[in-house]
Structures are given as structure tokens and as C-alpha cells.
Enzyme design. Structure first.
Site, PDB file in Angstrom:
ATOM      1  N   ASP A 184      37.434  44.686  31.797  1.00  0.00           N
ATOM      2  CA  ASP A 184      38.539  44.165  32.600  1.00  0.00           C
ATOM      3  C   ASP A 184      37.940  43.110  33.533  1.00  0.00           C
ATOM      4  O   ASP A 184      36.705  42.992  33.641  1.00  0.00           O
ATOM      5  CB  ASP A 184      39.181  45.321  33.376  1.00  0.00           C
ATOM      6  CG  ASP A 184      40.268  44.860  34.316  1.00  0.00           C
ATOM      7  OD1 ASP A 184      41.103  44.045  33.903  1.00  0.00           O
ATOM      8  OD2 ASP A 184      40.272  45.311  35.476  1.00  0.00           O
ATOM      9  N   ASP A 187      39.499  41.880  37.170  1.00  0.00           N
ATOM     10  CA  ASP A 187      39.618  42.141  38.606  1.00  0.00           C
ATOM     11  C   ASP A 187      39.035  43.503  38.969  1.00  0.00           C
ATOM     12  O   ASP A 187      39.418  44.541  38.412  1.00  0.00           O
ATOM     13  CB  ASP A 187      41.085  42.074  39.033  1.00  0.00           C
ATOM     14  CG  ASP A 187      41.644  40.672  38.932  1.00  0.00           C
ATOM     15  OD1 ASP A 187      41.099  39.772  39.588  1.00  0.00           O
ATOM     16  OD2 ASP A 187      42.608  40.479  38.172  1.00  0.00           O
TER      17      ASP A 187
END
Length: 543
Positions: A91, A93
Site C-alpha cells: 500500500d 499511505d
């Protein structure tokens, strides 16, 4: 005996029966130190009090914490051989991009302004500040009661953590509000972490939820102190909308992109990318963020050629839909210098290195890449949105990135925590054994120890956070957050950069989970005050 660490003592345990063969010091006026075992007529009270003093002295005066948890460690929930992992997914963030705490303050202030201007909340709320150490991740919010609280893995609300606004509620008030039972029924708690959210309780799981929790606390604090009557659901949904608007309107992306040095550490991922690519690993990225935002961030974190490190790059993935929709196709993002992101409408037949794709679904990802689930290790910070479906539905191995873990490990390694939790455990074991003495004097001593235990529980909790304690624990039980984490992830760590401290074929083995009847092999009870080694340590100390 200079007992350097109680963790070094023998595993031999005196099970089932109480033994009083330990020499117990007893001071008699005008005489040298004697031992209770030398006095045939000592009372139960004298024996209990001396035992208590012996053990407390052993921990507070002699114990030295020589074993420390590695802050850069990776911790295994399930067995995992990195040698069998050929594909690493990430991922973006708070996984690859670990933002500074200043970002939470920005989101809070921006959301407060939206709350005042768009939802017409009182302007005085602009005077309230974001308090970085007020909340912790994974708290539950009772919408109808306007309560922020921590729940353990057994769905029980932890006393001493229930807040309305900034005010901690007294335990009696908590019991009244929950009709004498702090247990939250399963059908309600299960809804709290669904994407759609429950009608009465929500769990606020990711780091982006921290400003939301702080805004809830400050708004309720202001409304309560000002005597403003409010609908709790309108208040909650308005605050949620305000925080969401900071993200979807592009405010957050514009802020980070314009002040990249303030929020991200330059080149902090370069070593990790080199380590993985030089080890022959394939890499992919799946993020809900847009390409322009990710491009600015990864140029700063890796370098201008960051796309070369990844075999597949997927933006605007719309997780968790990405893991739910079985046939949604990918679109190729057109890489140009225009302000707005454009996409090609040609069907994506294969992934081309250096290209960027959007939307799509996990089934298409696996089909086009020809990867199998058990060779994929995917890292994310949100255990529901990022990790739950890949683990349970597709057989991916998963790693949870929990930045707060580093701070918690520093606390665990501190002398104050070590001695406090060690004495707390020892006192609890002492209480369990000494209940056999039923005379009034002994029972009064037991009550005093219980009061001390309750005070110690608060001390241990407040070492981590004065309001809600540790992210991972609710006294003896794991927190609800930790319970869900252990059901979903295979590994967890404070940063993906921790990977560089392990060989590419490192084999992770989880610690043996110990059941109550297996305490003879449990490291946790090697210091409980009742095994043979403790008896010997006390005896040697006096000699």
C-alpha cells in the site's frame, strides 16, 4: 545473588501445592535477622507480609532489565519463510509513505474549518487544538452515547478508558450507561469494523482516523461545557464528512505535495527498494491515492526513477472494492505533463513495467501477472481495507505496518515499565495463592494487595497513554485491535524498512501460544514468584 534478569531463571515450577520451605526473614527486637521457617508459631499474616516484602524487594532492588525488544524487529503471528515469497506488494499511505505527525494536525485543522463553514458548527471550535497524545489507534466510538473507548479482544469495554469529550467517565457512570455489563454483543461489534459501518458503534482503525477522534472529543467537550443540545448521530456524521472532505477534495494531496520535506523523509525507501530488487523479488503497488500524488511522494522517497522498481503499479484502486469485485478491468494511466490524470480506453492485456494502471481487481491482477497467492506478501497499515480480504480470500501472506509500534517498544524496554509489569504479575500470582488464608487479618491484607493491584494496572496503562493505554493491550487481554491483527496478518512491524535487517530467505517462527494449563513452559510466568528458581534466588540473595 545478583539476579540480572528474572527471565534467566529455571522453568521448574512447583505446581498445585503451596510450599513454605523458603526461609522467610523475620525481624525480632534485639536480635539478628531470623527466618519465619525457624519460628514454628508465626501467624498467617506474618508469613504473607514477609513473602510480599521478599518478592517486592527482589524485583525492585535486584531486577535489571537486560533483554530488550528490537524496535526495528519484525514480529511473526504465523510461520512464514521469506524464501518462499517471490512477490512483495505494498500500500502507499502510511505503508511506504510514513508521514510525520504534523500531517495529523493539518487534517484536524482543515476538517475543523470545513465543519464550521460547511456544517455551520460554532466558530469557537477553531480555538481547540489537536492533542497528539490524546487518542490511540483502534478505539471504538459509541455514536448514540457519544463515548470514545477502548474494547478488548473479548468485546469488553476497558474501564478507565471511556471518555465523553475530553473527560474520563467514572467507572460507576460507565456501568450505568452500559446497564451493568461492559460486554458488547457480537452482532454489534462485528458491524463496527465493516466498511459500511454499524448503526451504533464504529471502530476507528487507521492512522487517518486520529484527527477524526480528536475532533469528536473536542466538539463534544465544547458542546457539553456550553450546554448545547445536539443529535449525536448528526454530530458524528458531520465530523466524518468533514474529515473525508479533506481527502476527497484534494486538500491533503495539495498540502503534502507542496511541503513534501515537512511530511516525508527524503530517500528513506531507496535502501529497501535496492535490497528487494537485488534479491530478485518482484514488486507491486496498490493504492487508493491518485498517480500525481503518489508520483510526488515516491520521487521524494525513492528517486525520479521510482517506477523502475515496481513490476506493477496500481493507483485509484478503490480498495476494498478492489478485493471484492471479480471482473472489473484495469485501465492504463496516460503519463504526461497535463494537470489532470487521463486514462487509455484500450483493454489491458498484460502489465508493462514502468506503466501505471488504475481501478481493476485482484482477480485480474493475479490473471495478468500469473502469480500464485502463496508467493505474495502484501504490506498495509489498514488491517481491514488492506489485509483482511487478501489473507482470507486469496491466500496472500500479509504484513501489517504499525508506526506506533516503535514508541510502544521503547516503553516496553524502559526500566519503569519492566519493573511495574513484573511486580504486577508477581502480585497477581501472590494474590491467587494467598487466598487460602481465611482469617480476618489475612483477608485484610489480601484486600490491600487488591487495591495495590488496581493502582498498578492504572500505572502500567498510563505509561503508554494516560487516557487509553497501549494500542495492543487491555490489561491481561489483547486489545480489540490486537485481536483482529492476530487473526488477519502474518507479520507486523513499525516500518517496511525493517525488512532490510533480515535475509531474503529468513524463516519467521511465531512464539508458542501458551494456554493457562501450560504455564510450566511459559516464559511469561518464569517470574511469577512461585517457581523453584525464585525460591532459590531469594535464598541466595540473603546469603
Amino acid at each position: 545473588m545478583a539476579l540480572s534478569a528474572l527471565g534467566r531463571i529455571s522453568r521448574v515450577v512447583l505446581c498445585g501445592k503451596w510450599t513454605s520451605k523458603l526461609q522467610k526473614p523475620f525481624h525480632r527486637a534485639g536480635s539478628s535477622v531470623m527466618y519465619l521457617s525457624d519460628i514454628t508459631n508465626c501467624s498467617n499474616f506474618e508469613f504473607m507480609q514477609t513473602r510480599y516484602e521478599d518478592l517486592k524487594g527482589l524485583i525492585h532492588e535486584t531486577h535489571e532489565q537486560v533483554f530488550h525488544v528490537d524496535e526495528r524487529g519484525i514480529f511473526a503471528i504465523n510461520q512464514l519463510n521469506l524464501g518462499e515469497v517471490h512477490v512483495y506488494g505494498f500500500d502507499y499511505d502510511y505503508t511506504l509513505a510514513q508521514y510525520s505527525e504534523a500531517l495529523q494536525t493539518f487534517i484536524y485543522k482543515a476538517a475543523t474549518e470545513i465543519l464550521v463553514k460547511k456544517h455551520q458548527f460554532p466558530k469557537q471550535l477553531m480555538d481547540f487544538e489537536y492533542i497528539p497524545d490524546f487518542c490511540i489507534r483502534g478505539l471504538h466510538y459509541d455514536i448514540n452515547k457519544s463515548l470514545l473507548m477502548k474494547v478488548d479482544s473479548c468485546n469488553v469495554v476497558q474501564l478507565g478508558t471511556v471518555h465523553r469529550g475530553l473527560q474520563k467517565l467514572h467507572n460507576d457512570e460507565v456501568m450505568r450507561l452500559f446497564n451493568g455489563s461492559r460486554h458488547i454483543p457480537k452482532h454489534i461489534i462485528d458491524q463496527s469494523y465493516n466498511i459500511a459501518g454499524g448503526d451504533s458503534i464504529r471502530q476507528l482503525m487507521d492512522i487517518f482516523a486520529m484527527p477524526e477522534m480528536m475532533l469528536l472529543a473536542n466538539v463534544i467537550e465544547f458542546f457539553t461545557s456550553a450546554g448545547i443540545v445536539y443529535d449525536p448521530r448528526i454530530l458524528f456524521e458531520s465530523i466524518q464528512d468533514a474529515v473525508r472532505s479533506v481527502h476527497v477534495t484534494g486538500q491533503l494531496a495539495a498540502e503534502v505535495s507542496s511541503k513534501i520535506d515537512e511530511y516525508l523523509i527524503k530517500d528513506s525507501l531507496r535502501e529497501l527498494m535496492n535490497y528487494l530488487t537485488n534479491s530478485g523479488k518482484k514488486l507491486f503497488l496498490i493504492t487508493n491515492s491518485g498517480y500525481k500524488f503518489v508520483d510526488v511522494g515516491l520521487k521524494h522517497l525513492i528517486g525520479p526513477d521510482w517506477r523502475d522498481a515496481f513490476d506493477v503499479i496500481i493507483v485509484q484502486a478503490k480498495k476494498p472494492r478492489f478485493f471484492h469485485e471479480g471482473t472489473r478491468p484495469f485501465k492504463r494511466v496516460v503519463l504526461d505533463d497535463t494537470e489532470n490524470t487521463r486514462v487509455s480506453w484500450e483493454a489491458v492485456q498484460k502489465f508493462i513495467p514502468g506503466q501505471v494502471y488504475c481501478e481493476g481487481c485482484v482477480n485480474e491482477l493475479m490473471r495478468l501477472s500469473s502469480w500464485s497467492g502463496n508467493e505474495v506478501l502484501y504490506f498495509g497499515d489498514q488491517i481491514y481495507t488492506d489485509l483482511s480480504d487478501p489473507t482470507h480470500s486469496y491466500g496472500w501472506r500479509t504484513g501489517a505496518v504499525i508506526p506506533e509500534l516503535e514508541d510502544e517498544i521503547q516503553i516496553i524496554n524502559s526500566e519503569m515499565f519492566g519493573k511495574s509489569v513484573l511486580w504486577l504479575q508477581t502480585l497477581e500470582r501472590l494474590l491467587e495463592r494467598m487466598q487460602i488464608y481465611r482469617d480476618a487479618e489475612s483477608q485484610q491484607l489480601v484486600r490491600q494487595w487488591l487495591a495495590e493491584r488496581n493502582q498498578l494496572k492504572s500505572v502500567v496503562k498510563e505509561i503508554f497513554n494516560p487516557h487509553f493505554g497501549s494500542v495492543f493491550r487491555s490489561h491481561l487481554s489483547p486489545s480489540f485491535f490486537a485481536g483482529r491483527l492476530c487473526r488477519i496478518a502474518d507479520l507486523y512491524m513499525s516500518s517496511v524498512n525493517n525488512l532490510v535487517h533480515y535475509y531474503p530467505n529468513h524463516f519467521f517462527f511465531p512464539l508458542r501460544g501458551v494456554l493457562p494449563h501450560e504455564h510450566i513452559i511459559s516464559l511469561a510466568y518464569q517470574h511469577d514468584g512461585f517457581d523453584y528458581a525464585i525460591e532459590q534466588a531469594l535464598k541466595d540473595k540473603r546469603q
